[in-house]
Write an enzyme that holds these catalytic residues in place. Sequence first.
Site, PDB file in Angstrom:
ATOM      1  N   THR A 102      -7.653  25.264  71.497  1.00 39.71           N
ATOM      2  CA  THR A 102      -7.876  25.511  70.072  1.00 39.71           C
ATOM      3  C   THR A 102      -8.181  26.980  69.786  1.00 39.71           C
ATOM      4  OG1 THR A 102      -8.739  23.269  69.918  1.00 39.71           O
ATOM      5  CG2 THR A 102      -9.265  24.744  68.091  1.00 39.71           C
TER       6      THR A 102
ATOM      7  N   TYR B 136     -11.288  20.607  82.736  1.00 39.84           N
ATOM      8  CA  TYR B 136     -10.545  20.387  81.492  1.00 39.84           C
ATOM      9  C   TYR B 136      -9.256  19.658  81.853  1.00 39.84           C
ATOM     10  CZ  TYR B 136      -8.215  21.638  77.018  1.00 39.84           C
ATOM     11  OH  TYR B 136      -7.558  21.631  75.807  1.00 39.84           O
TER      12      TYR B 136
ATOM     13  N   LYS C 167     -13.747  17.117  80.575  1.00 44.12           N
ATOM     14  CA  LYS C 167     -13.289  16.993  79.188  1.00 44.12           C
ATOM     15  C   LYS C 167     -11.986  16.228  79.272  1.00 44.12           C
ATOM     16  CE  LYS C 167     -11.290  20.284  75.809  1.00 44.12           C
ATOM     17  NZ  LYS C 167     -10.709  19.384  74.858  1.00 44.12           N
TER      18      LYS C 167
ATOM     19  N   THR D 242      -8.984  14.837  77.789  1.00 45.93           N
ATOM     20  CA  THR D 242      -8.032  14.867  76.675  1.00 45.93           C
ATOM     21  C   THR D 242      -6.786  14.102  77.104  1.00 45.93           C
ATOM     22  OG1 THR D 242      -8.936  17.019  76.058  1.00 45.93           O
ATOM     23  CG2 THR D 242      -6.913  16.352  74.963  1.00 45.93           C
TER      24      THR D 242
ATOM     25  N   GLY E 282     -11.713  14.017  74.393  1.00 45.26           N
ATOM     26  CA  GLY E 282     -10.955  15.212  74.009  1.00 45.26           C
ATOM     27  C   GLY E 282      -9.963  14.987  72.892  1.00 45.26           C
TER      28      GLY E 282
ATOM     29  N   GLU F 131      -8.835  11.785  67.468  1.00 52.73           N
ATOM     30  CA  GLU F 131      -8.317  10.587  66.811  1.00 52.73           C
ATOM     31  C   GLU F 131      -8.645   9.314  67.602  1.00 52.73           C
ATOM     32  OE1 GLU F 131      -6.955  13.303  67.974  1.00 52.73           O
ATOM     33  OE2 GLU F 131      -4.777  13.216  68.053  1.00 52.73           O
TER      34      GLU F 131
ATOM     35  N   SER G 160     -10.925  19.976  68.237  1.00 50.35           N
ATOM     36  CA  SER G 160     -10.484  21.032  67.326  1.00 50.35           C
ATOM     37  C   SER G 160     -10.805  20.689  65.873  1.00 50.35           C
ATOM     38  CB  SER G 160      -8.978  21.240  67.468  1.00 50.35           C
ATOM     39  OG  SER G 160      -8.278  20.070  67.055  1.00 50.35           O
TER      40      SER G 160
HETATM   41  O1  MN9 Z   1      -9.731  20.114  72.381  1.00 50.11           O
HETATM   42  C1  MN9 Z   1      -7.984  19.234  71.173  1.00 50.11           C
HETATM   43  N1  MN9 Z   1      -6.775  19.390  71.902  1.00 50.11           N
HETATM   44  C2  MN9 Z   1      -5.859  20.304  71.580  1.00 50.11           C
HETATM   45  C3  MN9 Z   1      -9.114  19.153  72.123  1.00 50.11           C
HETATM   46  O2  MN9 Z   1      -5.932  21.004  70.604  1.00 50.11           O
HETATM   47  C4  MN9 Z   1      -4.703  20.442  72.516  1.00 50.11           C
HETATM   48  C5  MN9 Z   1      -8.055  18.004  70.274  1.00 50.11           C
HETATM   49  O3  MN9 Z   1      -9.184  18.176  69.475  1.00 50.11           O
HETATM   50  C6  MN9 Z   1      -6.812  17.840  69.395  1.00 50.11           C
HETATM   51  O4  MN9 Z   1      -6.476  19.036  68.782  1.00 50.11           O
HETATM   52  C7  MN9 Z   1      -7.022  16.800  68.288  1.00 50.11           C
HETATM   53  C8  MN9 Z   1      -5.747  16.579  67.470  1.00 50.11           C
HETATM   54  O5  MN9 Z   1      -4.775  15.926  68.248  1.00 50.11           O
HETATM   55  O6  MN9 Z   1      -7.468  15.611  68.834  1.00 50.11           O
END
Ligand code: MN9
Length: 294
Positions: free
Chosen positions: A50, A138, A166, A168, A190, A193, A209
């Site tokens: 981000t 990460y 983290k 994601t 991470g 949604e 983000s």
């Molecule tokens: O840090 C973020 N990942 C990225 C985690 O930006 C690649 C998420 O917060 C996503 O932006 C968010 C939207 O898909 O979940």
Amino acid sequence: MAYPKLTGIFSALLTSFDENGKINEKGVRQLVRHNIDVNKVDGLYVGGSTGENFMLGTDEKKEIFSIVKDEAKDQIKLIAQVGSLNINESVELAKYATDLGYDSLSAVTPFYYKFSFNEIKDYYNTIINGVDNQMIVYFIPFLTGVNISIEQFAELFANEKITGVKFTAGDFYLLERFRKAFPNHALYAGFDEMMLPATVLGVDGAIGSTFNVNGVRARQIFELAKEGKIKEALEVQHVTNDFITDVLKNGLYGTLKICLQEAGVEAGCCRKPMGAYTPEMIAGAKEIYKKYFN
Ligand code: MN9
């Protein structure tokens, strides 16, 4: 464990750039303040995806770490993402952020080349062993192509300074297996949604983000879910996901920045190769802000 576990809501901090791609210090400070004063986050994850970190030079990464610490002081917890394909840079940034007083380091799994797990393990040990700090892995396989199994996480955690992940990813089977296998390690959601299901499965916090704009709702989801109020949490997740769906359609980081500008924060532009905002994108972002924050 020697290092304190960080918990709660962490914005993955955006970076404010001017039209020429130069870091806008005033804008970065305002982003930090907005996260503390309005979003009321527990901390910030600095230098992640981000933050457009992988498009920056070493001095720029240092500049951001330094501005953020100077603005936040000890009001919130700070995590510095120092991962890079240039491991010497990662080592240097790990020292730099630790000296500044960052509460934790984090590093993306090394990407692009198909590194073996032993090479990945060596990367983490090399970065963290030279500093008095902890490391959060990460894990973001959809962008890096790197997967880590439960057995491999166990191997990484053989180093006591590697204290968490983290997460994601949308693989909630792996998330559950991780929680069961490592009840004391730090686990952060991470994907904003999917925060509600991740919280039900027992994450210690979330790093995202969209919290830069939607941090108040993010905390509601996290706290309601922790209290077992799943129906109420789902209501907030539904609104949040309407917002995130609109943001993703309009362009993620740019839309978040334009929304913040609507809130009076000098969030600036994105860095090339990311494009300049089009008039349609600006109009779209303003609509989104009006729809969810007025
Ligand atoms: O840090 C973020 N990942 C990225 C985690 O930006 C690649 C998420 O917060 C996503 O932006 C968010 C939207 O898909 O979940």
